[in-house]
Design a protein around this motif. Structure first.
Motif, short mmCIF file in Angstrom:
data_model
loop_
_atom_site.label_atom_id
_atom_site.label_comp_id
_atom_site.label_asym_id
_atom_site.label_seq_id
_atom_site.Cartn_x
_atom_site.Cartn_y
_atom_site.Cartn_z
N LEU A 69 0.82 -1.22 0.00
CA LEU A 69 0.00 0.00 0.00
C LEU A 69 0.85 1.27 0.00
O LEU A 69 0.30 2.37 -0.13
CB LEU A 69 -0.92 0.01 1.22
N ALA A 70 2.16 1.14 0.12
CA ALA A 70 3.05 2.30 0.15
C ALA A 70 2.85 3.14 -1.11
O ALA A 70 2.78 2.63 -2.22
CB ALA A 70 4.50 1.86 0.26
N GLY A 71 2.72 4.44 -0.91
CA GLY A 71 2.49 5.37 -2.02
C GLY A 71 1.03 5.54 -2.38
O GLY A 71 0.66 6.51 -3.04
N LYS A 72 0.19 4.60 -1.95
CA LYS A 72 -1.24 4.67 -2.24
C LYS A 72 -2.04 5.28 -1.09
O LYS A 72 -3.13 5.78 -1.30
CB LYS A 72 -1.80 3.27 -2.51
N ILE A 73 -1.50 5.15 0.13
CA ILE A 73 -2.21 5.64 1.32
C ILE A 73 -1.26 6.42 2.21
O ILE A 73 -0.03 6.30 2.09
CB ILE A 73 -2.84 4.48 2.13
N ASP A 74 -1.85 7.18 3.11
CA ASP A 74 -1.07 7.89 4.13
C ASP A 74 -1.19 7.21 5.48
O ASP A 74 -0.24 7.19 6.25
CB ASP A 74 -1.56 9.33 4.25
N VAL A 75 -2.38 6.66 5.77
CA VAL A 75 -2.64 6.05 7.07
C VAL A 75 -3.30 4.69 6.90
O VAL A 75 -4.20 4.52 6.08
CB VAL A 75 -3.54 6.95 7.95
N LEU A 76 -2.84 3.73 7.69
CA LEU A 76 -3.44 2.40 7.75
C LEU A 76 -4.04 2.23 9.14
O LEU A 76 -3.33 2.36 10.15
CB LEU A 76 -2.37 1.33 7.51
N PHE A 77 -5.33 1.95 9.19
CA PHE A 77 -5.99 1.63 10.44
C PHE A 77 -5.91 0.13 10.62
O PHE A 77 -6.27 -0.63 9.73
CB PHE A 77 -7.44 2.11 10.45
N ILE A 78 -5.43 -0.30 11.78
CA ILE A 78 -5.30 -1.73 12.07
C ILE A 78 -6.25 -2.06 13.21
O ILE A 78 -6.08 -1.57 14.33
CB ILE A 78 -3.85 -2.10 12.43
N GLY A 79 -7.25 -2.87 12.90
CA GLY A 79 -8.20 -3.34 13.90
C GLY A 79 -7.70 -4.64 14.47
O GLY A 79 -7.51 -5.61 13.74
N THR A 80 -7.47 -4.67 15.78
CA THR A 80 -6.84 -5.84 16.43
C THR A 80 -7.84 -6.81 17.03
O THR A 80 -7.51 -7.55 17.96
CB THR A 80 -5.85 -5.37 17.50
N GLY A 81 -9.06 -6.83 16.51
CA GLY A 81 -10.08 -7.73 17.04
C GLY A 81 -10.97 -7.03 18.04
O GLY A 81 -11.12 -5.80 18.00
N PRO A 82 -11.55 -7.77 18.98
CA PRO A 82 -12.50 -7.16 19.92
C PRO A 82 -11.84 -6.22 20.93
O PRO A 82 -12.50 -5.35 21.48
CB PRO A 82 -13.14 -8.36 20.62
N GLU A 83 -10.56 -6.39 21.19
CA GLU A 83 -9.84 -5.56 22.15
C GLU A 83 -8.64 -4.92 21.46
O GLU A 83 -8.05 -5.50 20.56
CB GLU A 83 -9.35 -6.41 23.33
N ILE A 84 -8.26 -3.75 21.92
CA ILE A 84 -7.06 -3.11 21.40
C ILE A 84 -5.83 -3.87 21.88
O ILE A 84 -5.81 -4.35 23.01
CB ILE A 84 -7.01 -1.62 21.78
N ALA A 85 -4.87 -4.02 21.00
CA ALA A 85 -3.63 -4.72 21.34
C ALA A 85 -2.49 -4.06 20.56
O ALA A 85 -2.72 -3.42 19.54
CB ALA A 85 -3.73 -6.20 20.97
N HIS A 86 -1.28 -4.22 21.05
CA HIS A 86 -0.12 -3.68 20.35
C HIS A 86 0.18 -4.54 19.13
O HIS A 86 0.00 -5.76 19.16
CB HIS A 86 1.11 -3.66 21.27
N ILE A 87 0.66 -3.90 18.07
CA ILE A 87 1.15 -4.66 16.92
C ILE A 87 2.64 -4.88 17.14
O ILE A 87 3.28 -4.16 17.91
CB ILE A 87 0.87 -3.94 15.59
N PRO A 88 3.22 -5.87 16.47
CA PRO A 88 4.66 -6.12 16.64
C PRO A 88 5.48 -4.87 16.27
O PRO A 88 5.18 -4.18 15.30
CB PRO A 88 4.94 -7.27 15.67
N THR A 89 6.50 -4.62 17.05
CA THR A 89 7.36 -3.46 16.81
C THR A 89 7.97 -3.50 15.41
O THR A 89 8.07 -2.47 14.74
CB THR A 89 8.48 -3.40 17.88
N ALA A 90 8.36 -4.68 14.96
CA ALA A 90 8.95 -4.81 13.62
C ALA A 90 7.96 -4.38 12.54
O ALA A 90 8.34 -3.74 11.55
CB ALA A 90 9.41 -6.24 13.39
N LEU A 91 6.69 -4.72 12.70
CA LEU A 91 5.66 -4.32 11.73
C LEU A 91 5.51 -2.81 11.72
O LEU A 91 5.49 -2.19 10.65
CB LEU A 91 4.33 -4.99 12.04
N ARG A 92 5.42 -2.19 12.88
CA ARG A 92 5.28 -0.73 12.94
C ARG A 92 6.48 -0.06 12.26
O ARG A 92 6.34 0.89 11.51
CB ARG A 92 5.14 -0.25 14.38
N THR A 93 7.69 -0.57 12.53
CA THR A 93 8.90 0.00 11.94
C THR A 93 8.88 -0.13 10.42
O THR A 93 9.22 0.82 9.71
CB THR A 93 10.15 -0.70 12.52
N GLN A 94 8.47 -1.29 9.91
CA GLN A 94 8.39 -1.48 8.46
C GLN A 94 7.38 -0.53 7.83
O GLN A 94 7.65 0.04 6.76
CB GLN A 94 7.99 -2.93 8.14
#
Length: 117
Positions: free
Chosen positions: A55-80
């Motif tokens: 999606l790089a270049g196509k969007i500015d923001v990605l909303f990530i829904g982590t299921g029924p509860e909010i949870a952290h995403i992996p640090t490596a994913l956020r960095t990428q």
């Protein structure tokens, strides 16, 4: 100030959700789903980084829904994502659906990655 309207021909709103499914643009998708400027598609979850980085270049923001509860995403994913120029906003899936719909209606360059509720 100059305002430009951005229209995604394949971007569809989230119409509803329930246990294990999301209804996007009137079509039911089971399991994890990714939707945005290219329309909805099955998603492999937080380990499926290639689909998100595409999606790089196509969007500015990605909303990530982590299921029924909010949870952290992996640090490596956020960095990428940040290295690719994609801002990531993490929230539970219902809140992510609502936020995506509001910003989609405003013509924003966004996408939505959802884990089932």
């Amino acid at each position: 100030m100059r305002l430009n309207e951005i229209t995604f021909s394949n971007a569809l709103p989230v119409d509803g959700y329930g246990p294990g499914f999301f209804r996007i643009g009137g079509t039911v998708h089971t399991g994890a789903v990714l939707t945005g400027p290219d329309g909805p598609a099955a998603w492999g979850g937080l380990d499926d980084t290639a689909a998100l980085l595409a999606l790089a270049g196509k969007i500015d923001v990605l909303f990530i829904g982590t299921g029924p509860e909010i949870a952290h995403i992996p640090t490596a994913l956020r960095t990428q994502l940040e290295s690719a120029g994609i801002g990531a906003e993490v929230m539970n899936s219902p809140a992510a659906c609502r936020t995506y719909n509001v910003l989609l209606a405003e013509g924003r360059r966004i996408a939505l990655a959802l884990l089932p509720v």
